[in-house]
Design a protein around this motif. Structure first.
Motif, PDB file in Angstrom:
ATOM      1  N   ARG A 126      10.731 158.971 -13.525  1.00 18.43           N
ATOM      2  CA  ARG A 126       9.672 158.392 -14.341  1.00 18.43           C
ATOM      3  C   ARG A 126       8.486 157.975 -13.482  1.00 18.43           C
ATOM      4  N   LEU A 127       7.290 158.298 -13.942  1.00 18.93           N
ATOM      5  CA  LEU A 127       6.067 157.914 -13.239  1.00 18.93           C
ATOM      6  C   LEU A 127       5.639 156.530 -13.695  1.00 18.93           C
ATOM      7  N   GLU A 128       5.707 155.572 -12.793  1.00 18.64           N
ATOM      8  CA  GLU A 128       5.271 154.221 -13.104  1.00 18.64           C
ATOM      9  C   GLU A 128       3.744 154.146 -12.997  1.00 18.64           C
ATOM     10  N   TYR A 129       3.136 153.416 -13.913  1.00 20.64           N
ATOM     11  CA  TYR A 129       1.676 153.305 -13.863  1.00 20.64           C
ATOM     12  C   TYR A 129       1.219 151.886 -14.167  1.00 20.64           C
ATOM     13  N   SER A 130       0.042 151.577 -13.638  1.00 18.10           N
ATOM     14  CA  SER A 130      -0.569 150.268 -13.852  1.00 18.10           C
ATOM     15  C   SER A 130      -1.973 150.461 -14.396  1.00 18.10           C
ATOM     16  N   LEU A 131      -2.334 149.685 -15.395  1.00 16.31           N
ATOM     17  CA  LEU A 131      -3.689 149.692 -15.942  1.00 16.31           C
ATOM     18  C   LEU A 131      -4.522 148.663 -15.194  1.00 16.31           C
ATOM     19  N   VAL A 132      -5.681 149.097 -14.708  1.00 11.76           N
ATOM     20  CA  VAL A 132      -6.543 148.225 -13.912  1.00 11.76           C
ATOM     21  C   VAL A 132      -7.865 148.020 -14.653  1.00 11.76           C
ATOM     22  N   PRO A 133      -8.079 146.869 -15.291  1.00 12.16           N
ATOM     23  CA  PRO A 133      -9.333 146.621 -15.994  1.00 12.16           C
ATOM     24  C   PRO A 133     -10.508 146.568 -15.004  1.00 12.16           C
ATOM     25  N   THR A 134     -11.577 147.298 -15.307  1.00 12.23           N
ATOM     26  CA  THR A 134     -12.729 147.377 -14.407  1.00 12.23           C
ATOM     27  C   THR A 134     -14.016 147.031 -15.157  1.00 12.23           C
ATOM     28  N   PHE A 135     -15.081 146.805 -14.385  1.00 15.56           N
ATOM     29  CA  PHE A 135     -16.404 146.483 -14.943  1.00 15.56           C
ATOM     30  C   PHE A 135     -16.336 145.272 -15.880  1.00 15.56           C
ATOM     31  N   TYR A 136     -15.498 144.332 -15.518  1.00 13.38           N
ATOM     32  CA  TYR A 136     -15.321 143.176 -16.392  1.00 13.38           C
ATOM     33  C   TYR A 136     -16.469 142.185 -16.220  1.00 13.38           C
ATOM     34  N   ASP A 137     -17.014 141.753 -17.341  1.00 13.05           N
ATOM     35  CA  ASP A 137     -18.078 140.752 -17.353  1.00 13.05           C
ATOM     36  C   ASP A 137     -17.689 139.671 -18.352  1.00 13.05           C
ATOM     37  N   ARG A 138     -17.218 138.551 -17.851  1.00 11.10           N
ATOM     38  CA  ARG A 138     -16.703 137.495 -18.733  1.00 11.10           C
ATOM     39  C   ARG A 138     -17.785 136.860 -19.586  1.00 11.10           C
ATOM     40  N   ARG A 139     -19.074 137.188 -19.302  1.00 15.55           N
ATOM     41  CA  ARG A 139     -20.171 136.641 -20.102  1.00 15.55           C
ATOM     42  C   ARG A 139     -20.361 137.408 -21.404  1.00 15.55           C
ATOM     43  N   THR A 140     -19.742 138.591 -21.510  1.00 16.26           N
ATOM     44  CA  THR A 140     -19.928 139.410 -22.708  1.00 16.26           C
ATOM     45  C   THR A 140     -18.677 139.388 -23.574  1.00 16.26           C
ATOM     46  N   GLN A 141     -18.889 139.277 -24.876  1.00 16.47           N
ATOM     47  CA  GLN A 141     -17.764 139.244 -25.800  1.00 16.47           C
ATOM     48  C   GLN A 141     -17.022 140.574 -25.805  1.00 16.47           C
ATOM     49  N   ALA A 142     -17.754 141.664 -25.557  1.00 20.91           N
ATOM     50  CA  ALA A 142     -17.121 142.990 -25.551  1.00 20.91           C
ATOM     51  C   ALA A 142     -16.057 143.075 -24.461  1.00 20.91           C
ATOM     52  N   SER A 143     -16.386 142.607 -23.252  1.00 21.24           N
ATOM     53  CA  SER A 143     -15.419 142.633 -22.161  1.00 21.24           C
ATOM     54  C   SER A 143     -14.225 141.732 -22.448  1.00 21.24           C
ATOM     55  N   VAL A 144     -14.505 140.547 -22.940  1.00 21.02           N
ATOM     56  CA  VAL A 144     -13.441 139.585 -23.226  1.00 21.02           C
ATOM     57  C   VAL A 144     -12.489 140.127 -24.279  1.00 21.02           C
ATOM     58  N   ASN A 145     -13.046 140.681 -25.355  1.00 20.52           N
ATOM     59  CA  ASN A 145     -12.219 141.212 -26.440  1.00 20.52           C
ATOM     60  C   ASN A 145     -11.411 142.423 -25.985  1.00 20.52           C
ATOM     61  N   CYS A 146     -12.037 143.286 -25.173  1.00 16.15           N
ATOM     62  CA  CYS A 146     -11.342 144.469 -24.696  1.00 16.15           C
ATOM     63  C   CYS A 146     -10.171 144.082 -23.796  1.00 16.15           C
ATOM     64  N   LEU A 147     -10.379 143.129 -22.904  1.00 16.01           N
ATOM     65  CA  LEU A 147      -9.303 142.692 -22.019  1.00 16.01           C
ATOM     66  C   LEU A 147      -8.156 142.095 -22.827  1.00 16.01           C
ATOM     67  N   ARG A 148      -8.493 141.317 -23.828  1.00 16.28           N
ATOM     68  CA  ARG A 148      -7.462 140.729 -24.686  1.00 16.28           C
ATOM     69  C   ARG A 148      -6.656 141.828 -25.391  1.00 16.28           C
ATOM     70  N   GLU A 149      -7.347 142.868 -25.853  1.00 13.66           N
ATOM     71  CA  GLU A 149      -6.671 143.955 -26.557  1.00 13.66           C
ATOM     72  C   GLU A 149      -5.788 144.768 -25.618  1.00 13.66           C
ATOM     73  N   LEU A 150      -6.240 144.961 -24.387  1.00  8.94           N
ATOM     74  CA  LEU A 150      -5.419 145.657 -23.400  1.00  8.94           C
ATOM     75  C   LEU A 150      -4.101 144.921 -23.168  1.00  8.94           C
ATOM     76  N   HIS A 151      -4.187 143.617 -23.013  1.00 10.80           N
ATOM     77  CA  HIS A 151      -2.974 142.818 -22.805  1.00 10.80           C
ATOM     78  C   HIS A 151      -2.068 142.852 -24.032  1.00 10.80           C
ATOM     79  N   ARG A 152      -2.667 142.927 -25.215  1.00  8.24           N
ATOM     80  CA  ARG A 152      -1.865 142.973 -26.435  1.00  8.24           C
ATOM     81  C   ARG A 152      -1.129 144.304 -26.577  1.00  8.24           C
TER      82      ARG A 152
END
Length: 260
Positions: free
Chosen positions: A178-204
């Motif tokens: 099995r190929l193990e993989y890790s998701l690495v969130p990039t270009f994160y800007d905590r000042r923008t709601q888009a980044s915050v919401n996307c990171l939350r959805e990735l974790h979900r």
């Protein structure tokens, strides 16, 4: 020799930045590092100031009739701005590979076979793959023990990730291990709601696959690429480098546990 690949079926998510930053950190810690450019666009090759349009010899030779022997492979390697990092470059000839590979057996394992012939020359290999599922990405996935999937923290990148996850599942059905993989969130800007919401959805959606790090927007990455140096050589204390250093510590710890 450990092999990690960096891949995503969406472009512009930070694949090349991930490769060069991790390579720089590994080299700075004393490791002998090989970076392999499997993208016909040659972003990694261009990063280190080589022109994919002008190179006479490149990774394309791995897909000739026979995989080159050890000495021939070593002759394909180019130096970089860091003495401990070598480059197996891309050339624009890679763009013709899909057509040439039709009907030929074993084309998905050429990179894995070549790297086995270089065993002992390097401690770590990092592969930069193209943003499309084809023979080149298949080679990157077949050759590696660990896959890193950079994901830009914005909605379209999140949708594109679904295709990549399906491709990994398909590859896993064909692999013996099995190929193990890790998701690495990039270009994160905590000042923008888009980044915050996307990171939350990735974790979900992908709680088990998420790396314990978020790579922020950092202009130091761009400055390093302008100079053709690894980011840690330009500014080892930058926010972006610090994020990748944390990621590397986690990856090395996981690697150590798997070998125990």
């Amino acid at each position: 020799m450990k092999v990690w690949s960096v891949a995503n079926q969406k472009g512009g998510v930070g694949k090349t930045t991930t490769v060069v930053t991790l390579a720089g950190l590994l080299a700075g810690a004393g490791h002998r590092v090989l970076v392999v450019d499997l993208d016909p666009h040659g972003s990694l090759t261009s990063y280190f100031r080589y022109d994919p349009d002008e190179l006479e010899h490149s990774v394309f030779e791995l897909f000739s009739e026979e995989v080159p022997d050890r000495n021939r492979l070593k002759s394909l390697l180019l130096s970089t701005s860091h003495e401990r990092i070598s480059l197996l470059p891309a050339s624009t000839a890679l763009a013709t590979l899909e057509r040439r590979a039709v009907g030929k057996e074993g084309m998905g394992l050429r990179v894995a076979r070549a790297l086995r012939r270089l065993d002992g020359e390097f401690d770590q290999v990092l592969i930069d793959s193209p943003p499309v599922l084809g023979v080149l990405m298949v080679n990157a996935l077949a050759a590696c023990e660990r896959l890193l999937v950079p994901v830009q923290t914005e909605y379209l990148a999140l949708k594109g990730l679904e295709r990549m996850v399906r491709s990994i599942a398909m590859i896993n059905r064909a692999r013996k291990r099995r190929l193990e993989y890790s998701l690495v969130p990039t270009f994160y800007d905590r000042r923008t709601q888009a980044s915050v919401n996307c990171l939350r959805e990735l974790h979900r959606q992908y709680p088990e696959q998420m790396a314990d790090v978020v790579v922020p927007v950092d202009t130091k990455f761009r400055n390093a690429s302008v100079q053709g140096v690894v980011p840690s050589a330009l500014d080892p204390s930058s926010r972006g480098v610090a994020a990748y250093a944390k990621l590397l510590r986690t990856l090395m710890a996981q690697q150590g546990r798997s070998e125990a």
